[in-house]
Design an enzyme around this catalytic site. Structure first.
Site, PDB file in Angstrom:
ATOM      1  N   THR A  15      -7.295 -49.594 -32.594  1.00  9.23           N
ATOM      2  CA  THR A  15      -5.789 -50.393 -32.741  1.00  9.23           C
ATOM      3  C   THR A  15      -5.431 -51.204 -32.897  1.00  9.23           C
ATOM      4  OG1 THR A  15      -7.056 -50.729 -30.263  1.00  9.23           O
ATOM      5  CG2 THR A  15      -6.210 -48.308 -30.858  1.00  9.23           C
ATOM      6  N   ALA A  34      -4.121 -54.517 -32.166  1.00  8.36           N
ATOM      7  CA  ALA A  34      -5.017 -55.357 -30.628  1.00  8.36           C
ATOM      8  C   ALA A  34      -6.044 -56.180 -30.863  1.00  8.36           C
ATOM      9  CB  ALA A  34      -4.110 -55.506 -29.813  1.00  8.36           C
ATOM     10  N   CYS A  35      -6.958 -54.624 -30.607  1.00 10.68           N
ATOM     11  CA  CYS A  35      -8.247 -54.863 -30.759  1.00 10.68           C
ATOM     12  C   CYS A  35      -9.373 -54.703 -31.558  1.00 10.68           C
ATOM     13  CB  CYS A  35      -9.058 -53.316 -30.619  1.00 10.68           C
ATOM     14  SG  CYS A  35      -7.807 -52.565 -28.777  1.00 10.68           S
ATOM     15  N   SER A  36      -8.187 -54.484 -33.403  1.00 16.96           N
ATOM     16  CA  SER A  36      -9.168 -55.046 -34.224  1.00 16.96           C
ATOM     17  C   SER A  36      -8.319 -56.309 -35.481  1.00 16.96           C
ATOM     18  CB  SER A  36      -8.713 -53.447 -35.532  1.00 16.96           C
ATOM     19  OG  SER A  36      -9.350 -52.165 -35.005  1.00 16.96           O
TER      20      SER A  36
END
Length: 161
Positions: A46, A48-50
């Protein structure tokens, strides 16, 4: 009730990628010794996660280690195959221990689960970071907005160490 400073890490079975395939591990075992930085994300791959959350911990792993961190671990409500592919795609190598919480058991036990069904994600983990010493939470920062990486980013963790 959400995990807070002074709480013991929940003990549930998680899966970690390995050369032989996904391997079950107990959270209390892999997070219960030494100083651990644990961060949770709503989902691998996703935005923001990546783009921010995982890369920050990978890029600044040496700084965390210099401040006494023994292990950096990431949990996500994904399977171990997805976490392995995500770690490879972001060059995480062995800098971050990937812990698959495929059924959301850890997120639920920690009181850090969230309903992402409005985005088609189902039950997921809130975005957070925690400093855990010998299985006890010393500090935790939980994001109010799932796409934010403010209180749970590596900079916040480094400031708390």
């Amino acid at each position: 009730m959400a995990l807070a400073a002074g709480d013991q890490i929940p003990d549930v079975t998680l899966m970690t990628p390995s050369a032989e395939g996904p391997k079950p591990v107990q959270s209390a075992s892999v997070l219960g010794t030494g100083t651990v930085v644990l961060f949770g994300v709503p989902g691998a791959f996703t935005p923001a996660c990546s783009d921010t959350h995982l890369p920050g911990f990978v890029l600044r792993r040496d700084e965390l280690k210099a401040k006494g961190v023994d292990t950096v671990a990431c949990t996500s409500v994904n399977d171990a195959f997805v976490l392995e592919a995500w770690a490879e795609s972001r060059g995480a190598g062995d800098a971050v221990l990937m812990l698959a919480d495929g059924n959301g058991d850890f997120a639920k036990a920690a009181g850090l689960d969230m309903d992402g069904s409005s985005f088609g994600l189902g039950t997921r983990s809130k975005r957070y970071a925690a400093i855990v010493t010998d299985g006890v939470v010393r500090w935790i920062g939980v994001e109010d907005v799932p796409s934010s990486v403010d209180v749970s980013g590596v900079e916040s963790v480094l400031a708390q160490l």
